[in-house]
Motif scaffolding. Structure first.
Motif, short mmCIF file in Angstrom:
data_model
loop_
_atom_site.label_atom_id
_atom_site.label_comp_id
_atom_site.label_asym_id
_atom_site.label_seq_id
_atom_site.Cartn_x
_atom_site.Cartn_y
_atom_site.Cartn_z
N ASN A 115 18.37 28.39 -53.70
CA ASN A 115 18.92 27.29 -54.50
C ASN A 115 17.75 26.40 -54.92
O ASN A 115 17.36 25.46 -54.23
N GLU A 116 17.18 26.79 -56.07
CA GLU A 116 15.93 26.18 -56.50
C GLU A 116 16.07 24.67 -56.72
O GLU A 116 15.22 23.89 -56.29
N ILE A 117 17.15 24.27 -57.37
CA ILE A 117 17.30 22.86 -57.71
C ILE A 117 17.44 22.01 -56.44
O ILE A 117 16.92 20.90 -56.35
N GLU A 118 18.12 22.60 -55.42
CA GLU A 118 18.24 21.87 -54.15
C GLU A 118 16.86 21.69 -53.50
O GLU A 118 16.55 20.61 -52.96
N CYS A 119 16.05 22.73 -53.58
CA CYS A 119 14.68 22.64 -53.02
C CYS A 119 13.87 21.61 -53.82
O CYS A 119 13.22 20.73 -53.23
N PHE A 120 13.93 21.69 -55.15
CA PHE A 120 13.21 20.72 -55.99
C PHE A 120 13.63 19.30 -55.61
O PHE A 120 12.80 18.41 -55.43
N ASN A 121 14.95 19.10 -55.48
CA ASN A 121 15.45 17.74 -55.26
C ASN A 121 15.13 17.19 -53.89
O ASN A 121 15.31 15.99 -53.65
N THR A 122 14.64 18.04 -53.00
CA THR A 122 14.21 17.56 -51.68
C THR A 122 12.82 16.90 -51.77
O THR A 122 12.45 16.10 -50.93
N ILE A 123 12.07 17.27 -52.80
CA ILE A 123 10.72 16.69 -52.95
C ILE A 123 10.85 15.19 -53.20
O ILE A 123 11.63 14.76 -54.05
N SER A 124 10.11 14.40 -52.42
CA SER A 124 10.25 12.95 -52.60
C SER A 124 9.65 12.54 -53.94
O SER A 124 8.68 13.14 -54.42
N LEU A 125 10.25 11.53 -54.53
CA LEU A 125 9.90 11.11 -55.88
C LEU A 125 8.40 10.79 -56.01
O LEU A 125 7.77 11.14 -57.01
N GLU A 126 7.83 10.18 -54.97
CA GLU A 126 6.41 9.79 -55.02
C GLU A 126 5.50 11.00 -54.98
O GLU A 126 4.31 10.90 -55.29
N LYS A 127 6.03 12.17 -54.53
CA LYS A 127 5.18 13.37 -54.45
C LYS A 127 5.58 14.42 -55.49
O LYS A 127 5.03 15.52 -55.51
#
Ligand code: NAP
Length: 291
Positions: A115-127
């Motif tokens: 689930n690519e989008i779920e993985c992407f969305n785990t990345i913190s905004l500052e990083k």
């Protein structure tokens, strides 16, 4: 008949991404050296690559080399094809909480079961230096600061370098992918262009191409747009790249007689993507430490 000397002598500008990237790296190296001196470490980018997609491996390899050349610490986490979404998310959480990490890049595409989008969305905004999170895109669309997705942000930086005034232009973005077409449209809108987005279900693409003052081609089909179908004087940005044919999404044959400016392929948009990833990683560390 009136002879238009101005148009005759108007030279078509080549938007040279390679030249801009080379100049920009000189400044970026100074910024990363400044961080090393003030904070005691280099900016740090961590990449995640899942499975064995050869294009992704080549691309991440190119990013690694560019990081090392420009004073960025980098590590690639090569995960197996069979890794689960939860395992990827666990790794992203670990990288989010590491004070030594400034940027996280998860290479697209991931295998289908992830689930690519779920993985992407785990990345913190500052990083989120690759500009892949929903929150980052939402902020960008609202005109609030966020790291932009690297290819469209690279295009904006290139247009700015060549002093191309975007306000009031009729801009056409052909393609609506999450990493390219949609953020590109948001960035052009934020720069006060009047933006149209075309996609595979658009019925009047040829009319739109004839009307646009600026076109960003992000279709993913080799030589899909013909230079003869464009308006005279248009600014053409070809974001596509097809390594086997060594061409982009536009058939550039004769483009210098039609466009007022264009990005060559290769050497136009391509070099801007990695350059912008490095630019965003350095900016992330500068923001973290208020440098
Ligand atoms: P993508 O995810 O495949 O999206 C392609 C878009 O083009 C889709 O929105 C699709 O519409 C649209 N499209 C397809 N056929 C069309 C047609 N006949 N008429 C109008 N629109 C059509 O591709 P992407 O990831 O955005 O990449 C686009 C291109 O940019 C590729 O050539 C890729 O190699 C290149 N790229 C370059 C870089 C770089 O670093 N230089 C980075 C990323 C991508 P639907 O939404 O309706 O399907």
């Amino acid at each position: 008949m009136h002879f238009n000397f101005k148009a005759f002598y108007m030279k078509c500008k080549i938007l040279d991404g390679k030249k801009f990237a080379e100049e920009s790296y000189i400044k970026l190296k100074v910024r990363s050296a400044n961080l090393l001196e003030k904070i005691g470490r280099k900016p740090n980018l961590q990449a995640i690559i899942i499975g064995n997609d050869p294009a992704s491996k080549t691309y991440v390899g190119m990013k690694e080399r560019a990081c090392l050349k420009n004073g960025i610490e980098t590590k690639t986490h090569q995960l197996s094809e069979n890794v689960t979404t939860n395992e990827v998310i666990d790794l992203v959480h670990k990288l989010n909480s590491s004070p030594e990490v400034d940027g996280i890049l998860m290479q697209h595409p991931a295998p289908k079961h992830i689930n690519e989008i779920e993985c992407f969305n785990t990345i913190s905004l500052e990083k989120d230096v690759d500009g892949v999170t929903t929150a980052g895109y939402g902020r960008l669309s609202m005109g609030i600061n966020a790291f932009g997705s690297c290819t469209p942000l690279g295009i904006m930086r290139l247009l700015d370098y060549y002093n191309i005034e975007l306000q009031g232009l009729n801009a056409l973005v052909v393609g609506r992918s999450q990493i390219l077409g949609k953020p590109m449209a948001a960035m052009l809108l934020n720069a006060n262009a009047t933006v149209t987005i075309a996609h595979s279900k658009t019925l009047n693409l040829s009319e739109l191409l004839k009307e646009a003052d600026l076109i960003v081609a992000a279709v993913g089909v080799p030589r899909f747009i013909k230079s003869s179908s464009l308006k005279k004087g248009t600014i053409l940005v070809d974001a596509g790249y097809h390594p086997t044919e060594n061409c982009g999404d536009v058939d550039l044959d004769g483009i210098e007689k039609i466009a007022s400016a264009f990005t060559p392929v290769p050497g136009g948009v391509g070099p801007m993507t990695i350059n912008t990833l490095i630019y965003n990683t350095i900016s992330a560390m500068e923001m973290k430490f208020n440098v």
